[in-house]
Design an enzyme around this catalytic site. Sequence first.
Site, PDB file in Angstrom:
ATOM      1  N   GLY A   1       0.798  -1.362  -0.024  1.00 50.36           N
ATOM      2  CA  GLY A   1      -0.092  -0.111   0.144  1.00 50.36           C
ATOM      3  C   GLY A   1       0.651   1.154  -0.072  1.00 50.36           C
ATOM      4  O   GLY A   1       1.709   1.487  -0.715  1.00 50.36           O
ATOM      5  N   GLY A   2       0.496   2.164   0.729  1.00 46.68           N
ATOM      6  CA  GLY A   2       1.156   3.500   0.893  1.00 46.68           C
ATOM      7  C   GLY A   2       2.756   3.129   1.310  1.00 46.68           C
ATOM      8  O   GLY A   2       3.463   4.026   1.065  1.00 46.68           O
TER       9      GLY A   2
ATOM     10  N   GLY B   1      15.917  10.439 -34.900  1.00 42.63           N
ATOM     11  CA  GLY B   1      15.455  11.098 -33.661  1.00 42.63           C
ATOM     12  C   GLY B   1      16.037  10.983 -32.691  1.00 42.63           C
ATOM     13  O   GLY B   1      16.534  12.140 -31.824  1.00 42.63           O
ATOM     14  N   ALA B   2      16.974   9.807 -32.417  1.00 42.47           N
ATOM     15  CA  ALA B   2      17.566   9.506 -31.305  1.00 42.47           C
ATOM     16  C   ALA B   2      18.622  10.566 -31.127  1.00 42.47           C
ATOM     17  O   ALA B   2      19.445  10.966 -30.162  1.00 42.47           O
ATOM     18  CB  ALA B   2      17.831   8.046 -31.131  1.00 42.47           C
TER      19      ALA B   2
HETATM   20  C1  HXC Z   1      -2.336  -3.309  10.675  1.00 45.61           C
HETATM   21  C2  HXC Z   1      -0.986  -4.964  10.203  1.00 45.61           C
HETATM   22  C3  HXC Z   1      -1.037  -4.486   8.916  1.00 45.61           C
HETATM   23  C4  HXC Z   1      -1.951  -3.427   8.721  1.00 45.61           C
HETATM   24  C5  HXC Z   1       0.022  -6.172   9.191  1.00 45.61           C
HETATM   25  N1  HXC Z   1      -0.307  -6.054  10.343  1.00 45.61           N
HETATM   26  N2  HXC Z   1      -0.289  -5.266   8.320  1.00 45.61           N
HETATM   27  N3  HXC Z   1      -1.708  -4.286  11.127  1.00 45.61           N
HETATM   28  N4  HXC Z   1      -2.631  -2.815   9.680  1.00 45.61           N
HETATM   29  N5  HXC Z   1      -1.701  -2.985   7.415  1.00 45.61           N
HETATM   30  C6  HXC Z   1      -0.005  -7.010  11.578  1.00 45.61           C
HETATM   31  C7  HXC Z   1      -0.430  -8.100  11.413  1.00 45.61           C
HETATM   32  O1  HXC Z   1      -1.883  -8.187  11.811  1.00 45.61           O
HETATM   33  C8  HXC Z   1       0.328  -8.793  12.347  1.00 45.61           C
HETATM   34  O2  HXC Z   1       0.062  -8.631  13.589  1.00 45.61           O
HETATM   35  C9  HXC Z   1       1.624  -8.132  12.215  1.00 45.61           C
HETATM   36  O3  HXC Z   1       1.294  -6.986  11.741  1.00 45.61           O
HETATM   37  C10 HXC Z   1       2.626  -9.168  11.361  1.00 45.61           C
HETATM   38  O4  HXC Z   1       1.811  -9.317  10.057  1.00 45.61           O
HETATM   39  P1  HXC Z   1       1.773 -10.749   9.705  1.00 45.61           P
HETATM   40  O5  HXC Z   1       0.624 -10.860   8.495  1.00 45.61           O
HETATM   41  O6  HXC Z   1       1.763 -11.881  10.582  1.00 45.61           O
HETATM   42  O7  HXC Z   1       3.248 -10.727   8.820  1.00 45.61           O
HETATM   43  P2  HXC Z   1       3.511 -11.454   7.283  1.00 45.61           P
HETATM   44  O8  HXC Z   1       3.171 -12.819   7.336  1.00 45.61           O
HETATM   45  O9  HXC Z   1       5.132 -11.169   7.097  1.00 45.61           O
HETATM   46  O10 HXC Z   1       2.769 -10.556   6.259  1.00 45.61           O
HETATM   47  C11 HXC Z   1       3.059  -9.362   6.110  1.00 45.61           C
HETATM   48  C12 HXC Z   1       1.970  -8.580   5.263  1.00 45.61           C
HETATM   49  C13 HXC Z   1       0.694  -8.972   5.666  1.00 45.61           C
HETATM   50  C14 HXC Z   1       2.386  -9.114   3.839  1.00 45.61           C
HETATM   51  C15 HXC Z   1       2.518  -7.094   4.905  1.00 45.61           C
HETATM   52  O11 HXC Z   1       0.439  -8.565   6.993  1.00 45.61           O
HETATM   53  C16 HXC Z   1      -0.372  -7.873   4.725  1.00 45.61           C
HETATM   54  O12 HXC Z   1      -0.778  -8.530   3.850  1.00 45.61           O
HETATM   55  N6  HXC Z   1      -0.865  -7.161   5.368  1.00 45.61           N
HETATM   56  C17 HXC Z   1      -1.830  -6.166   4.784  1.00 45.61           C
HETATM   57  C18 HXC Z   1      -1.051  -5.472   3.482  1.00 45.61           C
HETATM   58  C19 HXC Z   1      -1.900  -4.526   2.656  1.00 45.61           C
HETATM   59  O13 HXC Z   1      -2.973  -5.026   1.833  1.00 45.61           O
HETATM   60  N7  HXC Z   1      -1.707  -3.140   3.108  1.00 45.61           N
HETATM   61  C20 HXC Z   1      -2.440  -2.437   2.401  1.00 45.61           C
HETATM   62  C21 HXC Z   1      -2.995  -1.225   3.320  1.00 45.61           C
HETATM   63  S1  HXC Z   1      -3.719  -0.037   2.163  1.00 45.61           S
HETATM   64  P3  HXC Z   1      -0.123  -9.672  14.806  1.00 45.61           P
HETATM   65  O14 HXC Z   1      -0.226  -8.881  16.063  1.00 45.61           O
HETATM   66  O15 HXC Z   1      -1.032 -10.635  14.470  1.00 45.61           O
HETATM   67  O16 HXC Z   1       1.375 -10.454  15.015  1.00 45.61           O
HETATM   68  C22 HXC Z   1      -2.910   1.248   2.032  1.00 45.61           C
HETATM   69  C23 HXC Z   1      -3.502   2.206   1.297  1.00 45.61           C
HETATM   70  C24 HXC Z   1      -2.519   3.622   1.200  1.00 45.61           C
HETATM   71  O17 HXC Z   1      -1.625   1.365   2.620  1.00 45.61           O
HETATM   72  C25 HXC Z   1      -2.852   4.704   0.245  1.00 45.61           C
HETATM   73  C26 HXC Z   1      -1.975   4.637  -0.886  1.00 45.61           C
HETATM   74  C27 HXC Z   1      -2.408   5.706  -1.834  1.00 45.61           C
END
Ligand code: HXC
Length: 514
Positions: free
Chosen positions: A169-170, A404-405
């Site tokens: 994401g961000g 052109g290049a």
């Molecule tokens: C809150 C999060 C989180 C999130 C991970 N965690 N991502 N908590 N918000 N976005 C937490 C998990 O719940 C977990 O907590 C701990 O971090 C570790 O994550 P895991 O999943 O256990 O780790 P891993 O298996 O290594 O996977 C990492 C990951 C996955 C690939 C990043 O967590 C994931 O897919 N997260 C979501 C990614 C995503 O789609 N983000 C987009 C957000 S939208 P616990 O307590 O259980 O250990 C965005 C938009 C911005 O960013 C705007 C842009 C224009």
Amino acid sequence: MKDKLQELREMRAKAKLGGGQSRIDDQHARGKLTARERIDALVDSGTFQELGRLATHNFSDFGMAEKRFPGDGVVTGFAKIDGRRVAVYAQDFTILGGSFSEVQSQKVCKIMELAMESGIPVVGLLDSGGARIQEGVRSLAAYGELFVRNVMASGVVPQISVQMGPCAGGAVYSPALTDFIIMVRKTGYMFITGPDVIKAVTGEQVDFDTLGGAVAHNTLSGVAHFAADDEVAAFRLVKEILSYLPQNNSEDPPRVQAYDDPGRRDDMLDRLVPEDSSQPYDMRQIIASVFDRGSFLETHAHYARNALVGLARLDGYPVGVVANQPMFLAGVLDIDSSDKIARWVRFCDAFNLPIITFVDTPGYMPGIAQEHGGIIRHGAKVIYAYCEATVPKVSVVIRKAMGGAYIAMSSKQMRTDLAYAWPTAEIAVMGPEGAINILYREELKRAEDPNGLRKQLLQEYVDRFHNPYAAADMGQIDEVIEPSFTRLRLVNALEILRSKVASNPPKKHGLMPV
Ligand code: HXC
């Protein structure tokens, strides 16, 4: 007072532990350092001054009341690298996956604003699952605040992002707004959404590496500029990049003590270009020979390899290098290499790096895929970037400079200050075969001996254009130089141009064809 001091020390010690020892152990087990260990490894020992160490969020929904960690998942502050100031932030994956929150945003934006006002580069060490889900729209707004700072800082202070974990994401869009992205192999990932979401939305199955690993982004997407074997190697790269750059856009890049003879000649260059102009040679040999020994730091090395870009030094002064690479696709300018070159020229121009361009290209790439992919739009970026750049610009036509290049690759007409050519240069509107077919189609059809006539016409064309002298006669080339003297000529050229002052007409901004 004693109690209060004790309380502060305890809070600071807690902050040091991030999300707790077991999560730190997990982080280490994945081959990753913690945020604080990373900062320690990156900056000069004892120089880090942290800000916002005790800041926490104020949310209680989704069980967040129990998940308050001092620092809120990011370590921010100022330090020195090789004695020069940097602003640095490191996301802490042990706290809620380093997810980006309101508090994280306030902390990072704070150091970015101070960095902009004081003209200090910003280094981000990213390890984050993106917007913190529990904070809902507030974490999206938090990214908006960060993006504004990234954009305002763009071209003012250098910004470097190191992707050190699964960044989503961000956590990928903010780096995409910065100048350099370094990815750590096997642990650094970038994607807007991970494999699980992709499977749910499109049904595609893909693993982390294939989707957004260091190789994918260094070779296929061009999102990343460097791949580092491990975290320590990534920090070495950060230091190396910064060593070529000014602290901000109002400074000149820092000269290092010259260690290589400015007049060093290399006779190998006189023999490098093959007689047969369809034979390739490695442009890297020219770059390695001409610039200060060992000083070429190639960026985007694995992407669009028909072009080469990077930083180097000439008599100790940093410069930006652009070149076609005849080893790949004959050095043709296609969509990806155009993007690569245009971005690099703009970067150099923003940070006062003189641009040295070595030309050997048969032209823009023909073909339906290229046309429909927008080679016109992408190719125009190269023209735009060179025309707009006001830093000293010097070009050397090594061999082919076709169509052109020729004009696009730092030609004299496009505000290049000094244009040189080797005697092997071929400067023409197009290659001999194509030109003869168009100019003499009827004559060749009617000829009693078409092959003989074709041969004669080709020879005439080659005699006329496969050398630099027609262009030199017209003043399009300032000087035809002996290859082995290239280093000296470039050192002298930059000496002349060191005090160059040039500007563009006042405007809000131009409309770079994106
Ligand atoms: C809150 C999060 C989180 C999130 C991970 N965690 N991502 N908590 N918000 N976005 C937490 C998990 O719940 C977990 O907590 C701990 O971090 C570790 O994550 P895991 O999943 O256990 O780790 P891993 O298996 O290594 O996977 C990492 C990951 C996955 C690939 C990043 O967590 C994931 O897919 N997260 C979501 C990614 C995503 O789609 N983000 C987009 C957000 S939208 P616990 O307590 O259980 O250990 C965005 C938009 C911005 O960013 C705007 C842009 C224009």
